[in-house]
Design a protein around this motif. Structure first.
Motif, short mmCIF file in Angstrom:
data_model
loop_
_atom_site.label_atom_id
_atom_site.label_comp_id
_atom_site.label_asym_id
_atom_site.label_seq_id
_atom_site.Cartn_x
_atom_site.Cartn_y
_atom_site.Cartn_z
N SER A 125 0.82 -1.22 0.00
CA SER A 125 0.00 0.00 0.00
C SER A 125 0.86 1.27 0.00
O SER A 125 0.37 2.36 -0.26
N GLU A 126 2.16 1.12 0.27
CA GLU A 126 3.06 2.29 0.22
C GLU A 126 3.63 2.54 -1.17
O GLU A 126 4.21 3.58 -1.42
N TRP A 127 3.45 1.59 -2.04
CA TRP A 127 4.19 1.64 -3.31
C TRP A 127 3.78 2.80 -4.21
O TRP A 127 4.59 3.28 -5.00
N HIS A 128 2.54 3.25 -4.11
CA HIS A 128 2.09 4.31 -5.02
C HIS A 128 2.87 5.61 -4.81
O HIS A 128 2.86 6.50 -5.65
N THR A 129 3.56 5.74 -3.65
CA THR A 129 4.32 6.97 -3.40
C THR A 129 5.68 6.97 -4.11
O THR A 129 6.30 8.01 -4.23
N ASP A 130 6.12 5.81 -4.57
CA ASP A 130 7.41 5.76 -5.28
C ASP A 130 7.24 6.31 -6.69
O ASP A 130 6.29 5.97 -7.39
N GLU A 131 8.17 7.15 -7.10
CA GLU A 131 7.97 7.84 -8.37
C GLU A 131 8.63 7.17 -9.57
O GLU A 131 8.22 7.39 -10.70
N SER A 132 9.66 6.40 -9.32
CA SER A 132 10.35 5.77 -10.45
C SER A 132 10.60 4.31 -10.15
O SER A 132 10.57 3.88 -9.00
N VAL A 133 10.86 3.55 -11.21
CA VAL A 133 11.19 2.14 -11.04
C VAL A 133 12.44 2.03 -10.18
O VAL A 133 12.54 1.20 -9.28
N TYR A 134 13.39 2.92 -10.42
CA TYR A 134 14.64 2.90 -9.65
C TYR A 134 14.36 3.06 -8.16
O TYR A 134 14.86 2.30 -7.32
N GLU A 135 13.56 4.06 -7.82
CA GLU A 135 13.26 4.34 -6.41
C GLU A 135 12.57 3.13 -5.77
O GLU A 135 12.92 2.71 -4.68
N TRP A 136 11.58 2.58 -6.46
CA TRP A 136 10.84 1.43 -5.93
C TRP A 136 11.77 0.23 -5.74
O TRP A 136 11.80 -0.40 -4.69
N TRP A 137 12.57 -0.06 -6.75
CA TRP A 137 13.44 -1.23 -6.74
C TRP A 137 14.50 -1.08 -5.63
O TRP A 137 14.82 -2.02 -4.92
N ASP A 138 15.02 0.13 -5.49
CA ASP A 138 16.02 0.42 -4.47
C ASP A 138 15.45 0.15 -3.07
O ASP A 138 16.07 -0.51 -2.24
N LYS A 139 14.24 0.64 -2.82
CA LYS A 139 13.63 0.45 -1.50
C LYS A 139 13.32 -1.01 -1.22
O LYS A 139 13.34 -1.44 -0.07
N ARG A 140 13.02 -1.77 -2.27
CA ARG A 140 12.69 -3.19 -2.07
C ARG A 140 13.90 -4.01 -1.70
O ARG A 140 13.79 -5.13 -1.22
#
Ligand SMILES: [Zn+2]
Length: 171
Positions: A125-140
């Motif tokens: 449910s937090e994922w929609h706040t990530d703006e780029s694939v890079y940002e999302w992948w980095d946090k994961r």
């Protein structure tokens, strides 16, 4: 991370202590050993190259993280034919961020995996706040995650599966 080793005091001359050697002195040999502690990995090494996955899948991940795969939005910007809407949900413009972590189809797959493998720390449910694939992948895959390397592999393989499903629907 290595910046933690640099201490600045206004009145004293700067010194740098290399924490990977007992005497604090940098040598190539200790730098070489430090690589194996996972402390000197660049983000793309951590996210892709040091994870387990077949080479062609890693290459895909490397492109995807940099938003360099041919999603509809990129094709459109070049004036090339494209599928427009996401073929997984048929609702939204296809972008890298959409297909890899915002699409309802993708989130459903991740949720079932999270439940089955017991990855309770992951909250989609937090994922929609990530703006780029890079940002999302980095946090994961950053060091706030337990089993970083396993998560890097999982992220690569799930994203690869989603990309293949998308391609099967487009072509
Ligand atoms: Zn979608």
């Amino acid at each position: 991370m290595l910046l933690n080793d640099v201490h600045l005091h206004e009145q004293t001359e700067d010194t740098i202590i290399w924490k990977h050697a007992n005497d604090g002195i940098y040598t190539a040999a200790t730098a070489y050993k430090a690589q194996f502690l996972g402390l000197t990995l660049s983000p793309l090494d951590r996210m892709v190259w040091k994870a387990w996955a077949p080479p062609k899948v890693k290459f895909f991940a490397w492109l995807a993280i940099q938003d360099r795969i041919w999603t509809a939005d990129r094709l459109q910007r070049r004036g090339w034919p494209n599928c427009g809407l996401c073929k997984l949900c048929n609702r939204e413009q296809e972008t890298g961020a959409h297909i890899f972590f915002k699409c309802r189809f993708t989130i459903r797959i991740w949720k079932s995996l999270i439940e089955r493998i017991g990855l309770a720390h992951i909250d989609t449910s937090e994922w929609h706040t990530d703006e780029s694939v890079y940002e999302w992948w980095d946090k994961r895959t950053d060091n706030r995650n337990p089993n970083q390397q396993a998560l890097a592999s999982l992220t690569i393989l799930v994203s690869w599966t989603i990309w293949n499903e998308r391609n099967a629907r487009v072509f």
